[in-house]
Design a protein around this motif. Structure first.
Motif, short mmCIF file in Angstrom:
data_model
loop_
_atom_site.label_atom_id
_atom_site.label_comp_id
_atom_site.label_asym_id
_atom_site.label_seq_id
_atom_site.Cartn_x
_atom_site.Cartn_y
_atom_site.Cartn_z
N MET A 1 0.83 -1.20 0.00
CA MET A 1 0.00 0.00 0.00
C MET A 1 0.87 1.26 0.00
N VAL A 2 1.87 1.31 0.87
CA VAL A 2 2.75 2.48 0.95
C VAL A 2 3.57 2.61 -0.33
N SER A 3 4.06 1.50 -0.86
CA SER A 3 4.84 1.53 -2.11
C SER A 3 4.01 2.07 -3.26
N SER A 4 2.80 1.56 -3.40
CA SER A 4 1.92 2.02 -4.47
C SER A 4 1.66 3.52 -4.36
N ALA A 5 1.36 3.98 -3.16
CA ALA A 5 1.09 5.40 -2.95
C ALA A 5 2.33 6.24 -3.27
N ALA A 6 3.49 5.80 -2.83
CA ALA A 6 4.72 6.56 -3.04
C ALA A 6 5.07 6.66 -4.52
N TYR A 7 4.98 5.56 -5.23
CA TYR A 7 5.37 5.57 -6.64
C TYR A 7 4.33 6.29 -7.50
N GLU A 8 3.05 6.20 -7.14
CA GLU A 8 2.02 6.96 -7.86
C GLU A 8 2.23 8.45 -7.66
N MET A 9 2.55 8.85 -6.45
CA MET A 9 2.76 10.27 -6.14
C MET A 9 3.96 10.80 -6.93
N GLU A 10 4.99 10.02 -7.04
CA GLU A 10 6.20 10.46 -7.74
C GLU A 10 5.93 10.67 -9.22
N ARG A 11 5.08 9.84 -9.81
CA ARG A 11 4.79 9.94 -11.25
C ARG A 11 3.84 11.08 -11.60
N GLU A 12 3.16 11.62 -10.60
CA GLU A 12 2.15 12.64 -10.87
C GLU A 12 2.70 13.89 -11.54
N VAL A 13 3.75 14.47 -11.01
CA VAL A 13 4.29 15.73 -11.53
C VAL A 13 5.78 15.55 -11.81
N PRO A 14 6.22 15.82 -13.06
CA PRO A 14 7.65 15.69 -13.37
C PRO A 14 8.51 16.64 -12.55
N GLY A 15 9.74 16.23 -12.26
CA GLY A 15 10.66 17.01 -11.45
C GLY A 15 10.97 18.38 -12.02
N GLU A 16 11.02 18.49 -13.35
CA GLU A 16 11.34 19.78 -13.97
C GLU A 16 10.25 20.81 -13.67
N ALA B 1 9.84 18.29 -0.56
CA ALA B 1 8.93 17.14 -0.68
C ALA B 1 9.54 16.04 -1.54
N ARG B 2 10.19 16.43 -2.64
CA ARG B 2 10.84 15.45 -3.53
C ARG B 2 11.94 14.69 -2.77
N GLU B 3 12.71 15.40 -1.95
CA GLU B 3 13.75 14.75 -1.15
C GLU B 3 13.15 13.81 -0.11
N ALA B 4 12.01 14.20 0.45
CA ALA B 4 11.33 13.31 1.40
C ALA B 4 10.88 12.03 0.71
N TRP B 5 10.41 12.12 -0.54
CA TRP B 5 9.99 10.93 -1.30
C TRP B 5 11.19 10.03 -1.58
N ARG B 6 12.34 10.65 -1.89
CA ARG B 6 13.55 9.84 -2.12
C ARG B 6 13.92 9.07 -0.84
N HIS B 7 13.81 9.76 0.29
CA HIS B 7 14.09 9.10 1.57
C HIS B 7 13.10 7.95 1.79
N LEU B 8 11.85 8.18 1.45
CA LEU B 8 10.83 7.14 1.59
C LEU B 8 11.14 5.95 0.68
N GLU B 9 11.61 6.21 -0.52
CA GLU B 9 12.00 5.13 -1.43
C GLU B 9 13.11 4.27 -0.82
N ASP B 10 14.10 4.94 -0.21
CA ASP B 10 15.18 4.20 0.46
C ASP B 10 14.63 3.33 1.59
N GLU B 11 13.70 3.88 2.36
CA GLU B 11 13.09 3.12 3.46
C GLU B 11 12.29 1.93 2.92
N LEU B 12 11.58 2.14 1.80
CA LEU B 12 10.80 1.05 1.21
C LEU B 12 11.71 -0.07 0.71
N GLU B 13 12.85 0.29 0.14
CA GLU B 13 13.82 -0.73 -0.29
C GLU B 13 14.35 -1.51 0.91
#
Length: 176
Positions: free
Chosen positions: A41-56, A75-87
């Protein structure tokens, strides 16, 4: 002590695991299943959120609207941290799957197992175990190096799958 003198455990495994074998581990298995659901559930939410708006777009919006504060970058850095935690969490879940499979099956790396696979006798030196669970069903996966017909350890890697279906769970679900 030289490795040649260490005792080797040899186990015969049935392709179907009994309820009596799994029952002492039921709570731990259920806890693993719940942890996997939360992770998914957390992985799906995190990856969906990341795809919503491009970084540029976020970088431009940050610079134009917010100046030095850069909340989108934060917020983008927080998502990267969350990705590391999910891994990290995924690695911990895999370690728990492996440990639980070893406990239930009573085998570990280095053990020798024999079982029926696709109508033939299979003899393996275990190198890894895992399991995949869903409600009322568990599939055990045992990876190993196959023995040759002459009894010597070969080079081929083989995967053995064993299953457990909780018939009590099936009856419970069909009565609802």
């Amino acid at each position: 002590m030289p490795i040649d003198f260490l005792p080797v455990r040899e186990n015969a495994l049935s392709p179907v695991i009994s309820a009596a074998t799994v029952k002492p581990y039921h709570k731990r298995l259920y806890a693993l299943l719940e942890a996997e659901r939360v992770h998914e559930m957390v992985s799906s939410a995190a990856y969906e959120m990341e795809r919503e708006v491009p970084g540029e777009i976020l970088a431009v919006a940050d610079r134009i609207w917010f100046g030095k504060k850069r909340p989108f970058q934060t917020a983008r850095e927080a998502w990267r941290h969350l990705e590391d935690e999910l891994e990290r969490w995924e690695k911990e879940l895999e370690a728990e799957r492996s440990d639980l499979a070893r406990s239930i099956l009573g085998i570990g790396p280095g053990d020798i197992i024999t079982s029926q696979s696709r109508g033939r006798l299979l003899r393996l030196s275990v190198i890894g175990t895992s399991l995949y669970a869903s409600d009322g069903h568990v599939t055990f996966v045992v990876q190993g190096i196959r023995f040759r017909k002459d009894g010597t350890l070969g080079k081929l890697h083989e995967t053995l799958t064993l299953s457990f279906k909780d018939e009590g769970k099936r009856r419970e679900n069909s009565q609802r």
